[in-house]
Design a protein around this motif. Structure first.
Motif, short mmCIF file in Angstrom:
data_model
loop_
_atom_site.label_atom_id
_atom_site.label_comp_id
_atom_site.label_asym_id
_atom_site.label_seq_id
_atom_site.Cartn_x
_atom_site.Cartn_y
_atom_site.Cartn_z
N ALA A 1 -6.33 -0.25 17.78
CA ALA A 1 -7.08 0.73 16.98
C ALA A 1 -7.61 0.08 15.72
CB ALA A 1 -6.18 1.91 16.62
N THR A 2 -8.78 0.52 15.30
CA THR A 2 -9.36 0.03 14.06
C THR A 2 -10.25 1.12 13.46
OG1 THR A 2 -10.72 -1.71 13.07
CG2 THR A 2 -11.32 -0.99 15.27
N ASP A 3 -10.44 1.06 12.16
CA ASP A 3 -11.36 1.99 11.50
C ASP A 3 -12.54 1.24 10.88
OD1 ASP A 3 -9.98 0.70 9.51
OD2 ASP A 3 -9.54 2.50 8.34
N THR A 4 -12.74 -0.02 11.30
CA THR A 4 -13.82 -0.84 10.77
C THR A 4 -14.63 -1.44 11.92
OG1 THR A 4 -12.44 -1.41 8.88
CG2 THR A 4 -14.38 -2.78 9.27
N PRO A 5 -15.94 -1.26 12.00
CA PRO A 5 -16.76 -0.44 11.09
C PRO A 5 -16.65 1.05 11.38
CG PRO A 5 -18.13 -1.36 12.80
CD PRO A 5 -16.75 -1.94 13.01
N ALA A 6 -16.18 1.41 12.59
CA ALA A 6 -15.99 2.81 12.94
C ALA A 6 -14.61 2.96 13.56
CB ALA A 6 -17.07 3.29 13.91
N PRO B 1 -4.88 -5.23 15.91
CA PRO B 1 -4.87 -4.04 15.04
C PRO B 1 -4.31 -2.84 15.80
CG PRO B 1 -7.08 -4.42 15.90
CD PRO B 1 -6.24 -5.58 16.37
N LEU B 2 -3.40 -2.11 15.16
CA LEU B 2 -2.69 -1.01 15.82
C LEU B 2 -2.77 0.26 14.99
CD1 LEU B 2 0.52 -3.02 16.83
CD2 LEU B 2 -1.47 -2.52 18.28
N HIS B 3 -2.40 1.37 15.63
CA HIS B 3 -2.37 2.68 14.98
C HIS B 3 -0.92 3.04 14.69
CE1 HIS B 3 -2.75 7.05 14.50
NE2 HIS B 3 -4.04 6.84 14.27
N ARG B 4 -0.69 3.70 13.59
CA ARG B 4 0.67 3.99 13.17
C ARG B 4 1.45 4.79 14.21
NH1 ARG B 4 2.52 8.00 8.21
NH2 ARG B 4 4.77 7.61 8.39
N PHE B 5 0.81 5.74 14.89
CA PHE B 5 1.53 6.64 15.78
C PHE B 5 1.31 6.33 17.26
CE2 PHE B 5 0.86 9.39 11.95
CZ PHE B 5 2.19 9.40 11.55
N LYS C 1 0.84 -1.20 0.00
CA LYS C 1 0.00 0.00 0.00
C LYS C 1 0.87 1.25 0.00
CE LYS C 1 -3.77 0.32 2.30
NZ LYS C 1 -4.81 0.35 3.35
N THR C 2 0.43 2.26 -0.72
CA THR C 2 1.22 3.49 -0.83
C THR C 2 0.60 4.66 -0.08
OG1 THR C 2 0.06 4.05 -2.88
CG2 THR C 2 2.13 2.82 -3.07
N ASP C 3 -0.65 4.51 0.42
CA ASP C 3 -1.28 5.64 1.10
C ASP C 3 -0.85 5.76 2.56
OD1 ASP C 3 -2.53 3.45 2.14
OD2 ASP C 3 -4.57 4.10 1.71
N ASP C 4 -0.09 4.76 3.06
CA ASP C 4 0.43 4.80 4.42
C ASP C 4 -0.68 5.06 5.43
OD1 ASP C 4 2.44 4.43 6.20
OD2 ASP C 4 3.22 6.46 6.10
N SER C 5 -1.73 4.28 5.36
CA SER C 5 -2.88 4.43 6.22
C SER C 5 -2.49 4.35 7.69
CB SER C 5 -3.91 3.34 5.92
OG SER C 5 -4.90 3.27 6.93
N LEU C 6 -3.16 5.13 8.51
CA LEU C 6 -2.91 5.11 9.95
C LEU C 6 -3.28 3.76 10.56
CD1 LEU C 6 -4.27 8.64 10.95
CD2 LEU C 6 -1.90 7.97 10.50
N PHE C 7 -4.14 3.01 9.89
CA PHE C 7 -4.61 1.73 10.42
C PHE C 7 -4.04 0.54 9.66
CE2 PHE C 7 -7.65 5.01 11.46
CZ PHE C 7 -7.86 4.81 12.81
N ASN C 8 -2.99 0.76 8.91
CA ASN C 8 -2.37 -0.30 8.13
C ASN C 8 -1.27 -1.01 8.93
OD1 ASN C 8 -1.87 -1.87 5.79
ND2 ASN C 8 -0.17 -0.52 5.21
#
Length: 500
Positions: free
Chosen positions: A482-487, A457-461, A425-432
């Protein structure tokens, strides 16, 4: 024969008869109130020591339901003349626990797992705090955990010895802060305290550090917003704080960046926040480097160890700089520099006190990223030629983000072994990002205490670990998932694991 002779003969016959008619005690004869010496007869209140034999006429005891761990081979105990219908500790023995609580190297509840870790959700976090925006401090009966949510919301959570949430307090900060850039919890001679640094835009742009006294429950005491202990016309400022061993003084260090130079500055205040010395320029360089991780550590001679990291870019090595300063941060007696891999996330600790309570020696812990796979290192004898020693090695492809503390049993370290979910992935998502939780105790053996077979699941920062020694050979750690699914959610998690 004389009459006296007849009497003698009768007496002799009577004595002989008594000697030949002795009777042995009968098996099963009672020798104490309610207690018999015959096998198969009650020897304890309602419980027999005979598991049933052919000779006793009692059916042989059946095996217990549980067959693993300390329950292996257990048979039903007889209680009040009958075998237990469901086995309890009477059948399984003294090491058995219906719900395992002991850290003893045994499978006490007989479920096939020895000293399992316990995970729990502590509380939701409004925004994902970076490592400079969280900290913890042991207090009687538990710990305090501080975190920053949003720009100006500082919260202190009180946890008990099982890491369960007891209360949450919002700490009033000085009006106009935008944002809070670092928080640290310390213990002074007056008790727990919070040091926070924030940026203020009015009446002029400035960074301020403030000292807030706390009670043992984490409630603020003293002036609202705390006492100003540092002020600098630059932002953002991240401060490192250390309390002297007697709790009377606090050393505060921070980094300064200008167009012409980079500096590390420091000052000393008392437990009330009154300035004792400084600010002093502790280090200056004209190289265009990024100074990070300002930190201080109290030493046994009353002085302070000061650390800063020079980062020279993602493809270059970093340099950890160390200085031994006196109690006022006014004079330096020793210095050292170590060239290490980029982004070492270095930290300082003191070893356990020596004989007679003598202060421990300072230790440097850091992450070595120039090695493949990455390693966690320790350096002792910092100013007398000590060399890095490897404590643990991460899995290939993982980056360890670690926390550490010195306990009554020695050094305890834990880390998140992190990797990106989709490297392409190239968008460097915070949740990747995802990872597993590992811990290392004084025995030098690393163990994976993750809550399940898959990664978390973790957050980048927000890849940090806070550690706490718990009673009964247990250790505790706090981290954020941390997760962004579903919220989008950010959750403070706790883990309690065995570390004898």
């Amino acid at each position: 024969m004389s009459p006296w002779g007849s009497v003698s003969l009768v007496v002799a016959l009577l004595l002989a008869g008594c000697g030949s008619s002795s009777t042995s005690p009968d098996a099963g004869t009672q020798v104490d109130a309610g207690v018999t010496v015959d096998a198969g007869v009650t020897v304890d209140a309602g419980v027999t020591d005979d598991a049933g034999t052919v000779d006793s006429g009692v059916a042989e005891a059946l095996p217990c339901e549980r067959t693993q761990g300390v329950c292996a081979g257990a048979k039903r105990a007889m209680v009040d003349g009958a075998y237990e219908p469901v086995c309890t500790a009477r059948s399984y023995g003294a090491d058995y626990e219906a719900a395992e609580t002991r850290c003893d190297g045994l499978d006490n509840d007989c479920d096939g797992m020895t000293d399992p870790a316990t995970w729990a959700e502590v509380a939701p976090l409004g925004t994902p705090p970076t490592g400079s925006l969280v900290d913890s401090l042991p207090v009687a009966g538990g710990s305090l955990v501080v975190s920053v949510a949003g720009q100006d919301t500082v919260q202190i959570r009180r946890l008990d010895e099982s890491l369960a949430l007891q209360a949450t307090t919002q700490v009033p900060v000085a009006p106009g802060v935008d944002p809070v850039t670092s928080v640290r919890l310390v213990r002074t001679s007056r008790g727990p305290a919070l040091v926070y640094v924030g940026r203020y835009m009015s009446p002029s742009a400035v960074s301020q550090g403030r000292l807030v006294q706390l009670d043992e429950q984490g409630n603020p005491v003293g002036p609202p917003g705390g006492v100003v202990i540092l002020e600098y016309p630059q932002f953002p400022v991240h401060a490192g704080v250390a309390t002297s061993l007697d709790g009377q003084r606090l050393a505060v260090v921070w980094n300064v960046v200008t167009e012409d130079y980079r500096e590390t500055q420091g000052l000393v205040v008392d437990a009330d926040g009154k300035r004792l010395s400084g600010p002093w320029i502790l280090f200056r360089t004209q190289e265009h480097v990024l100074l990070s991780t300002p930190a201080a550590l109290a030493l046994g001679d009353g002085g302070f160890l000061v650390m800063v990291v020079e980062d020279h870019g993602p493809e270059s090595q970093s340099r950890i700089r160390l200085w031994h300063y006196n109690s006022e941060l006014a004079a330096m007696s020793a210095e050292r520099a170590l060239d290490v891999g980029n982004s070492p996330t270095a930290t300082l600790l003191s070893s356990a006190p020596g004989a007679g309570g003598t202060p421990g020696e300072p230790l440097l812990l850091y992450r070595e990223t120039s090695a493949r796979p990455h390693q966690l290192k320790q350096v002792r004898s910092l100013f007398t030629g000590g060399v890095p020693a490897t404590l643990a090695t991460a899995s290939e492809g993982d980056t360890p983000w670690f926390g550490a503390t010195m306990t009554s049993r020695g050094l305890q370290m834990a880390w998140l072994a992190v990797h990106s979910v989709s490297p392409e992935k190239t968008d460097d998502s915070l949740f990747n990002w995802e990872g597993r939780f590992w811990a290392l105790g004084p025995n030098g053996i690393a163990a994976d205490w993750s809550p399940g077979p898959g990664p978390m699941p973790l957050h980048r920062f927000s890849q940090w670990v806070l550690m706490q020694e718990l009673p009964g050979h247990w250790m505790g750690a706090l981290l954020m998932t941390a997760t962004d699914t579903p919220a989008e959610t950010h959750t403070l998690q706790s883990v309690r694991y065995c570390a004898p």
